[in-house]
Design an enzyme around this catalytic site. Structure first.
Site, PDB file in Angstrom:
ATOM      1  N   LYS A  80      23.070  -6.590 -24.473  1.00 52.93           N
ATOM      2  CA  LYS A  80      22.173  -7.504 -24.979  1.00 52.93           C
ATOM      3  C   LYS A  80      23.584  -8.612 -25.560  1.00 52.93           C
ATOM      4  O   LYS A  80      24.470  -8.099 -25.771  1.00 52.93           O
ATOM      5  CB  LYS A  80      21.477  -7.056 -26.215  1.00 52.93           C
ATOM      6  N   GLY A 185       0.514 -12.924 -33.296  1.00 53.27           N
ATOM      7  CA  GLY A 185       1.544 -13.685 -32.433  1.00 53.27           C
ATOM      8  C   GLY A 185       1.006 -13.862 -31.130  1.00 53.27           C
ATOM      9  O   GLY A 185       0.827 -13.161 -30.305  1.00 53.27           O
ATOM     10  N   VAL A 189       3.793 -14.215 -24.804  1.00 49.52           N
ATOM     11  CA  VAL A 189       3.334 -12.964 -24.330  1.00 49.52           C
ATOM     12  C   VAL A 189       1.905 -12.567 -24.793  1.00 49.52           C
ATOM     13  O   VAL A 189       0.889 -12.256 -24.378  1.00 49.52           O
ATOM     14  CB  VAL A 189       4.263 -11.569 -24.566  1.00 49.52           C
TER      15      VAL A 189
END
Ligand code: NAD
Length: 357
Positions: A80, A185, A189
């Site tokens: 990452k 949320g 997605v």
């Protein structure tokens, strides 16, 4: 700040700090493990308040990618990167090109993809300086739709398949008609997951800190708006955290009224021990790095042209992996997150042994 003795270090292979004099780029690349292949992982841009916070984040996320790719049976390792800065205030083409040069210095050991704070177009700017960038090619996606590199549709579909597997296991039913789901949320997605669930007949409750996102889910999908305080604690069948990490902790777990936690957010458990806490409460937890692998599975096919149906089937195997984890968890009387880590570690050991010949 310590590095080798850092609590999140966990046998990382590599950690680089990059600085560019002209643009002021300050970035970190972490490579956790390359036993299964080059470390592919997102490049996150975030205004970390301290360098320690950036190091902690990159180490945690990079380790997570190793486990995610191993569980999804990909020939990829885990890595990452983070750019320290505000995407709104500090992102320029020159800074992204400097990041591309930094990625290039590692010669392909790390491959950068999109993450929060960076977009497909940002990755294309980095690509001017390095070929080690993924998730930028226009092609036909796993669903037969034109695809610009955004991993969210595949992540949402994989999460949906994971919810189905969890429902089958915990509630003993194959259909989702009338299933009650709370989603925290509804961004890239979460919104797409909500749409899959709505199409399958589920009843949805949603909360998002951004009104515009919330309104979209309410107006277009008929979801019921819930407040920030109530979204985690509604009496539902499934809670799907799709916003931020560390939502499952000492304070929230005792108050949950769901039978299943299955959502796309990374690092949902505040501490590893919260896996056991959920298990003791009889709440089935679909480990985040198992259920949200759809995007990385999709990206892994970018450089080897493949029939969309093959990619789709690979994403759908997330359901089989979860069912295997749930079965083993019941048999071995251990929480699902721990079982998932063990399964991923077995796969890493196999790869390391094979690599040594
Ligand atoms: P996104 O930024 O598009 O969506 C996140 C949404 O959550 C936004 O609408 C935001 O307003 C909302 N939000 C932020 N804080 C909130 C809070 N406290 N309460 C309620 N809503 C809040 O991001 P995304 O791409 O949809 O990713 C969602 C999660 O899934 C992240 O944790 C991400 O790391 C993880 N994830 C995403 C992918 C992917 O393919 N995009 C892959 C794996 C994991």
């Amino acid at each position: 700040m310590t590095v080798f003795a850092h609590p999140e270090f966990d046998r990382h292979e590599h950690l680089s700090f990059g600085h560019d004099r002209e643009t002021g780029l300050r970035a970190i690349i972490a490579i956790h493990n390359t036993d299964r292949g080059p470390a592919l992982g997102g490049c996150r841009m975030f205004p970390y308040s301290t360098e320690e916070a950036a190091v902690r984040d990159v180490l945690r996320l990079s380790r997570g990618m190793t486990y995610k790719s191993a569980l999804a049976n990909l020939d990829l390792g885990g890595g990452k990167s983070v750019i320290i800065g505000s995407p709104q205030q500090h992102k320029t083409e020159a800074l992204l090109e400097a990041m591309g040069r930094f990625v290039d210095q590692l010669g392909g050991l790390y491959v950068a993809a999109e993450d929060s704070g960076t977009s497909v177009s940002d990755l294309r700017v980095m690509r001017r300086r390095t070929e080690h960038v993924a998730g930028i090619t226009q092609r036909i996606g796993f669903d037969g739709e034109p695809y610009d590199g955004d991993p969210s549709p595949a992540t949402a579909y994989g999460t949906f398949v994971g919810v189905q597997a969890a429902v089958r296991y915990q509630l003993g039913r194959d259909d989702l008609e009338g299933l009650q789901v709370a989603i925290q949320g509804v961004g890239n997605v979460g919104y797409r997951l909500a749409r899959h669930l709505r199409d399958a007949g589920a009843r949805l409750w949603v909360h998002d800190v951004r009104d515009i996102q919330m309104e979209r889910a309410v107006d277009e999908l008929g979801a019921i708006p819930a407040s920030a305080e109530e979204i985690l604690y509604l009496p539902v069948d499934v809670l799907a955290p799709c916003a931020l990490g560390a939502v499952l902790d000492d304070a929230s777990i005792p108050r949950l009224r769901t039978r299943i936690v299955a959502g796309a957010a990374n690092n949902q458990l505040a501490r590893p021990r919260h896996d056991r806490m959920l298990w003791r409460r009889g709440i089935l937890y679909a480990p985040d790095f198992a259920i949200n692998a759809g995007g990385i599975i999709d990206i892994s096919y970018e450089r080897k042209p493949t029939e969309p149906a093959v990619v789709r089937r690979h994403i759908e195997r997330i359901g089989d992996t979860l069912t295997e984890l749930f079965d083993r968890s019941a048999k071995e009387r251990l929480p699902t997150g721990l079982i998932a880590e063990r399964l991923a570690e077995d796969r890493l050991k196999e790869a390391a042994t094979a690599a040594r010949g």
